[in-house]
Design a protein around this motif. Sequence first.
Motif, PDB file in Angstrom:
ATOM      1  N   VAL A  97       0.486  -1.275  -0.273  1.00 30.84           N
ATOM      2  CA  VAL A  97       0.324  -0.364   0.044  1.00 30.84           C
ATOM      3  C   VAL A  97       0.716   1.388  -0.014  1.00 30.84           C
ATOM      4  N   ALA A  98       2.077   1.286   0.881  1.00 33.92           N
ATOM      5  CA  ALA A  98       2.992   2.320   0.832  1.00 33.92           C
ATOM      6  C   ALA A  98       3.286   2.541  -0.648  1.00 33.92           C
ATOM      7  N   ASP A  99       4.287   1.697  -1.366  1.00 32.10           N
ATOM      8  CA  ASP A  99       4.951   1.115  -2.293  1.00 32.10           C
ATOM      9  C   ASP A  99       3.391   2.266  -3.461  1.00 32.10           C
ATOM     10  N   GLU A 100       2.531   2.062  -3.198  1.00 25.83           N
ATOM     11  CA  GLU A 100       1.236   2.812  -4.241  1.00 25.83           C
ATOM     12  C   GLU A 100       1.296   4.187  -3.286  1.00 25.83           C
ATOM     13  N   LEU A 101       1.008   4.068  -2.349  1.00 24.50           N
ATOM     14  CA  LEU A 101       0.736   5.765  -2.212  1.00 24.50           C
ATOM     15  C   LEU A 101       1.918   6.862  -2.087  1.00 24.50           C
ATOM     16  N   GLY A 102       2.789   5.813  -2.533  1.00 24.08           N
ATOM     17  CA  GLY A 102       4.118   7.011  -1.967  1.00 24.08           C
ATOM     18  C   GLY A 102       4.899   7.544  -3.468  1.00 24.08           C
ATOM     19  N   SER A 103       4.077   7.134  -4.416  1.00 28.42           N
ATOM     20  CA  SER A 103       4.576   7.454  -5.788  1.00 28.42           C
ATOM     21  C   SER A 103       3.622   8.870  -5.581  1.00 28.42           C
ATOM     22  N   GLY A 104       3.038   9.736  -5.147  1.00 31.30           N
ATOM     23  CA  GLY A 104       3.013  10.859  -5.088  1.00 31.30           C
ATOM     24  C   GLY A 104       3.442  11.816  -4.658  1.00 31.30           C
ATOM     25  N   LYS A 105       4.524  11.474  -3.755  1.00 31.31           N
ATOM     26  CA  LYS A 105       4.882  11.671  -2.617  1.00 31.31           C
ATOM     27  C   LYS A 105       6.594  12.365  -3.521  1.00 31.31           C
ATOM     28  N   LEU A 106       7.152  11.261  -5.232  1.00 30.75           N
ATOM     29  CA  LEU A 106       8.347  11.334  -5.582  1.00 30.75           C
ATOM     30  C   LEU A 106       8.508  12.317  -6.499  1.00 30.75           C
ATOM     31  N   PRO A 107      10.214  12.393  -6.445  1.00 28.83           N
ATOM     32  CA  PRO A 107      10.223  13.838  -7.211  1.00 28.83           C
ATOM     33  C   PRO A 107       9.393  13.173  -9.014  1.00 28.83           C
ATOM     34  N   GLU A 108       9.063  14.225  -9.981  1.00 24.56           N
ATOM     35  CA  GLU A 108       8.403  14.318 -11.771  1.00 24.56           C
ATOM     36  C   GLU A 108       9.776  12.713 -11.759  1.00 24.56           C
ATOM     37  N   PRO A 109      10.821  13.028 -12.471  1.00 27.02           N
ATOM     38  CA  PRO A 109      11.782  12.175 -12.783  1.00 27.02           C
ATOM     39  C   PRO A 109      11.253  10.623 -12.533  1.00 27.02           C
ATOM     40  N   LEU A 110      11.088  10.238 -11.083  1.00 25.69           N
ATOM     41  CA  LEU A 110      11.246   8.972 -10.719  1.00 25.69           C
ATOM     42  C   LEU A 110       9.529   8.811 -10.581  1.00 25.69           C
ATOM     43  N   ARG A 111       8.556  10.024 -10.321  1.00 27.59           N
ATOM     44  CA  ARG A 111       7.003   9.477 -11.129  1.00 27.59           C
ATOM     45  C   ARG A 111       7.126   8.815 -11.998  1.00 27.59           C
ATOM     46  N   SER A 112       7.691   9.412 -13.361  1.00 30.07           N
ATOM     47  CA  SER A 112       7.644   8.950 -14.840  1.00 30.07           C
ATOM     48  C   SER A 112       8.044   7.880 -14.411  1.00 30.07           C
ATOM     49  N   VAL A 113       9.744   6.883 -14.357  1.00 33.69           N
ATOM     50  CA  VAL A 113      10.067   6.153 -14.533  1.00 33.69           C
ATOM     51  C   VAL A 113       9.162   5.435 -13.496  1.00 33.69           C
ATOM     52  N   LYS A 114       8.715   5.650 -12.366  1.00 31.41           N
ATOM     53  CA  LYS A 114       8.044   4.364 -11.576  1.00 31.41           C
ATOM     54  C   LYS A 114       6.597   4.142 -12.405  1.00 31.41           C
ATOM     55  N   ALA A 115       5.703   5.239 -13.362  1.00 28.78           N
ATOM     56  CA  ALA A 115       4.873   4.377 -13.809  1.00 28.78           C
ATOM     57  C   ALA A 115       5.252   4.390 -15.427  1.00 28.78           C
ATOM     58  N   GLN A 116       5.695   3.901 -15.484  1.00 26.69           N
ATOM     59  CA  GLN A 116       6.493   3.320 -17.051  1.00 26.69           C
ATOM     60  C   GLN A 116       6.243   2.123 -16.787  1.00 26.69           C
ATOM     61  N   ALA A 117       7.396   1.861 -15.793  1.00 26.62           N
ATOM     62  CA  ALA A 117       7.403   0.664 -14.893  1.00 26.62           C
ATOM     63  C   ALA A 117       6.109   0.169 -14.683  1.00 26.62           C
ATOM     64  N   LYS A 118       5.384   0.690 -14.581  1.00 25.15           N
ATOM     65  CA  LYS A 118       3.977  -0.278 -13.809  1.00 25.15           C
ATOM     66  C   LYS A 118       3.163  -0.460 -15.318  1.00 25.15           C
ATOM     67  N   ALA A 119       3.481   0.417 -15.986  1.00 23.18           N
ATOM     68  CA  ALA A 119       2.227   0.246 -16.958  1.00 23.18           C
ATOM     69  C   ALA A 119       3.028  -1.096 -18.161  1.00 23.18           C
ATOM     70  N   LEU A 120       4.094  -1.101 -17.902  1.00 19.38           N
ATOM     71  CA  LEU A 120       4.710  -2.301 -18.912  1.00 19.38           C
ATOM     72  C   LEU A 120       4.920  -3.562 -18.066  1.00 19.38           C
ATOM     73  N   ALA A 121       4.497  -3.374 -16.568  1.00 18.17           N
ATOM     74  CA  ALA A 121       3.544  -4.673 -16.468  1.00 18.17           C
ATOM     75  C   ALA A 121       1.968  -5.086 -15.974  1.00 18.17           C
ATOM     76  N   ILE A 122       1.339  -3.796 -16.439  1.00 18.70           N
ATOM     77  CA  ILE A 122       0.512  -4.213 -16.534  1.00 18.70           C
ATOM     78  C   ILE A 122      -0.260  -4.398 -17.823  1.00 18.70           C
ATOM     79  N   ALA A 123       0.821  -4.259 -18.986  1.00 27.28           N
ATOM     80  CA  ALA A 123       0.803  -4.344 -20.052  1.00 27.28           C
ATOM     81  C   ALA A 123       1.009  -5.551 -20.504  1.00 27.28           C
ATOM     82  N   SER A 124       1.706  -6.199 -19.189  1.00 29.31           N
ATOM     83  CA  SER A 124       2.422  -7.608 -20.508  1.00 29.31           C
ATOM     84  C   SER A 124       1.605  -8.990 -19.654  1.00 29.31           C
ATOM     85  N   SER A 125       0.638  -7.940 -19.023  1.00 28.24           N
ATOM     86  CA  SER A 125      -0.074  -8.663 -17.828  1.00 28.24           C
ATOM     87  C   SER A 125      -1.452  -9.165 -18.759  1.00 28.24           C
TER      88      SER A 125
END
Length: 138
Positions: free
Chosen positions: A22-50
């Motif tokens: 839960v913290a991993d998901e909720l904490g995403s909004g507190k990350l700096p923008e470059p890290l937030r976008s990298v994390k969002a891309q990685a999450k999108a790839l995992a969801i797309a592969s599923s």
Amino acid sequence: MTELTFRLLVSLTALITVAGIVADELGSGKLPEPLRSVKAQAKALAIASSKKSSIVGTVRISLVAGYFLSLLALALFAPFSPWAYLFFTLAWSALTFSDAPHILPRSFVPLYEASLLLNGAVLALCFLSPLAARFTAT
């Protein structure tokens, strides 16, 4: 260590693991923008592969469900549950490693580290403590 103490440790491990997810998901909004976008891309790839392969999605869900079910089996001292727990812990770790790095805000890192330590402690107790005999009793 008593059986009750072990069961409490297993329950705490499950609770801290869920809190870490839960913290991993909720904490995403507190990350700096470059890290937030990298994390969002990685999450999108995992969801797309599923979504692309129902087998991959089923494996992901099975690994997470199996991990929590193996924790329950440990708390009930089911035979061979330490081996199931070891398998699901390693498989989930491999899945997490293959998906993307964990990018957490500094305030949530102790929660993630606590989850890792508790999982290691439970594994050690299952295989290296006198409680190990409890899992082989029939």
